[in-house]
Every structure is written in structure tokens, then in C-alpha cells.
Design an enzyme around this catalytic site. Structure first.
Site, PDB file in Angstrom:
ATOM      1  N   CYS A 108       0.832  -1.199   0.000  1.00  0.00           N
ATOM      2  CA  CYS A 108       0.000   0.000   0.000  1.00  0.00           C
ATOM      3  C   CYS A 108       0.876   1.262   0.000  1.00  0.00           C
ATOM      4  O   CYS A 108       1.460   1.591  -1.018  1.00  0.00           O
ATOM      5  CB  CYS A 108      -0.999  -0.022   1.142  1.00  0.00           C
ATOM      6  SG  CYS A 108      -2.343   1.172   0.907  1.00  0.00           S
ATOM      7  N   HIS A 204      -4.010  -4.867   0.580  1.00  0.00           N
ATOM      8  CA  HIS A 204      -3.588  -5.241   1.933  1.00  0.00           C
ATOM      9  C   HIS A 204      -3.738  -6.750   2.145  1.00  0.00           C
ATOM     10  O   HIS A 204      -4.803  -7.225   2.562  1.00  0.00           O
ATOM     11  CB  HIS A 204      -4.432  -4.496   2.972  1.00  0.00           C
ATOM     12  CG  HIS A 204      -4.089  -3.051   3.110  1.00  0.00           C
ATOM     13  ND1 HIS A 204      -3.099  -2.600   3.963  1.00  0.00           N
ATOM     14  CD2 HIS A 204      -4.592  -1.957   2.488  1.00  0.00           C
ATOM     15  CE1 HIS A 204      -3.016  -1.285   3.866  1.00  0.00           C
ATOM     16  NE2 HIS A 204      -3.902  -0.870   2.977  1.00  0.00           N
ATOM     17  N   GLU A 206      -2.564  -8.365   4.491  1.00  0.00           N
ATOM     18  CA  GLU A 206      -2.645  -8.606   5.939  1.00  0.00           C
ATOM     19  C   GLU A 206      -4.033  -8.371   6.513  1.00  0.00           C
ATOM     20  O   GLU A 206      -4.273  -8.644   7.702  1.00  0.00           O
ATOM     21  CB  GLU A 206      -1.625  -7.714   6.674  1.00  0.00           C
ATOM     22  CG  GLU A 206      -2.032  -6.251   6.835  1.00  0.00           C
ATOM     23  CD  GLU A 206      -1.801  -5.374   5.614  1.00  0.00           C
ATOM     24  OE1 GLU A 206      -1.883  -4.140   5.744  1.00  0.00           O
ATOM     25  OE2 GLU A 206      -1.532  -5.924   4.521  1.00  0.00           O
TER      26      GLU A 206
END
Length: 241
Positions: A108, A204, A206
Site C-alpha cells: 500500500c 492489503h 494482511e
């Protein structure tokens, strides 16, 4: 000595009650956890001059906006969490890692840092379009992965649905970078360098709700690159001794 499988992660420097900052700091912790799961030792540092001799790579996490002055643009009301100390930390570590030919994974904001570091620029604020790229909360949308690229190989597929939360993105790609994934509106969602192991993804991995194997995929690919680079260093040292 930190060991060849240690990697540097620049510390998040912003604090405060802004929910976007709170969320970015929470995601930072998840990224550090995924680095550990990939078998690496994350060294979180706020020192732009942290020694890189005994580390195997750098992970650039998400966070606030890069100062638009760095890529020749004017700020707008949508720009948030500009932190010149954070920019100095991230860009200095990036430049030093490039000089040392270390693998770099950008996520990002980290992808945006890499693009600007290579001379590219960003959309200061994405206009509304056919794809919702998110903002303070995640949106979910498909991205197409280019075959025979690092990001394609890491995921083993040509399309996946990603968690997205960004109002900025690559406008003009930097010199020596190749687009490797895109959204349905044509926005660049991932890229890599023509030389060296430099991989950037705008989404993202995660994020909570992402399938476990997709969370781990880019970090495992990065860990493999770190291991290969570290092995090369050891071999070169052996030849010199």
C-alpha cells in the site's frame, strides 16, 4: 550480529485518534506478524541509518500519505497523515536497500514509496470511478495478475479478490518498473522492478478476512528472495576469504 534472515521494517511514527492512523498502526502489527510467520526476523526501526550489512531485505508497510511535494504535486484536502519524518525514514531505507541490492516488499503506502523512489508519481486523490478502492474502511474488488511475474508466481493464479483501502495510487510508473497487476478500472495494483527483487502491491494482504494462504503468499515469496540473496552473500564471502 542479526543474521541473514533478519529484515528491516520502518516503524510507524504517527500516533493519534484519527481512525485511519489507528487502523494503519494495527495493520502494521499484522504485517510484522506475517514477516515472522514467513520465517524471518523483523527488525522494527526508526533509524534511517540502521546498518543493513547483516539484514536480508526491507518491508515497507502501509500508512499515511507521502508528501505530494516529493513527486512534484500539490496537496489537497483529502491528503492525510503526512509525516516528513516518516517519509525520510522510508525513503532513506529504500534508497540504501536498493544500493545494497536487497529484496524489498512494499505494501500500500510502501508501494507508493517505491514508485516515487523510482521517479514515478501518484494520484493525489483518486476520483470516483467504476471500482471502489476504499478509504477509511476496506472495499473488496478483483485484480488481474500478469502471468510470469513475481506477484503472479507468488499467488499461483491470474485473478484474486483483494482488500483495498487507499485514496492514492500510481499515476505514472517509475523508470525501471513493470506493472504486474491491475484493477478492472485499469489502475496499477502491483509492480516489480526490472532488476533485483523489488515487489510492490497496492492492496492489503494482511487485512482480516483475507484467506490465510493469500495473506502469507507475498511474504513467503519475499522470504524466499531474502534466503537466496543471503545465500549469495555467504557464497561471495567464502570466495573472497
Amino acid at each position: 550480529m542479526t543474521g541473514p534472515l533478519a529484515v528491516v521494517v520502518p516503524q510507524r511514527l504517527s500516533t493519534g485518534a484519527d481512525p485511519r492512523i489507528v487502523a494503519a498502526n494495527r495493520l502494521f502489527d499484522l504485517i510484522v506478524g506475517l514477516v515472522e510467520e514467513a520465517g524471518l526476523v523483523p527488525i522494527v526501526t526508526d533509524d534511517p541509518d540502521y546498518p543493513l550489512d547483516d539484514v536480508g531485505g526491507v518491508v515497507l508497510p502501509g500508512g499515511g500519505d507521502v508528501n505530494p511535494r516529493r513527486y512534484g504535486c500539490t496537496s489537497s484536502a483529502a491528503v492525510y497523515d503526512v509525516n516528513d519524518d516518516q517519509d525520510h525514514l522510508d525513503f532513506t531505507l529504500t534508497a540504501r536497500a536498493r544500493d545494497a541490492r536487497l529484496p524489498i516488499l512494499g505494501i500500500c503506502r510502501g508501494a507508493q514509496v517505491l514508485n516515487v523512489a523510482y521517479g514515478g508519481d501518484l494520484h493525489v486523490d483518486l476520483p470516483p470511478g467504476s471500482v471502489d478502492h476504499g478509504g477509511a474502511v476496506f472495499s473488496w474488488h478483483p485484480v488481474h495478475l500478469v502471468p510470469d511475474t513475481r506477484v503472479g508466481a507468488a499467488h499461483g493464479m491470474d485473478q484474486l479478490v483483494v482488500a483495498s483501502a487507499h485514496h492514492q495510487a500510481v499515476a505514472v510508473l517509475g523508470a525501471g518498473l513493470i506493472p504486474t497487476a491491475s484493477a478492472q478500472d485499469g489502475l496499477i495494483e502491483a509492480f516489480e522492478a526490472e532488476t533485483g527483487w523489488i515487489v510492490a502491491i497496492q492492496w492489503h494482504p494482511e487485512a482480516p478476512g483475507v484467506a490465510r494462504h493469500l495473506q502469507q503468499a507475498p511474504f513467503r515469496a519475499f522470504a524466499d528472495a531474502v534466503a537466496q540473496t543471503s545465500l549469495g552473500k555467504v557464497s561471495a564471502q567464502g570466495e573472497d576469504s
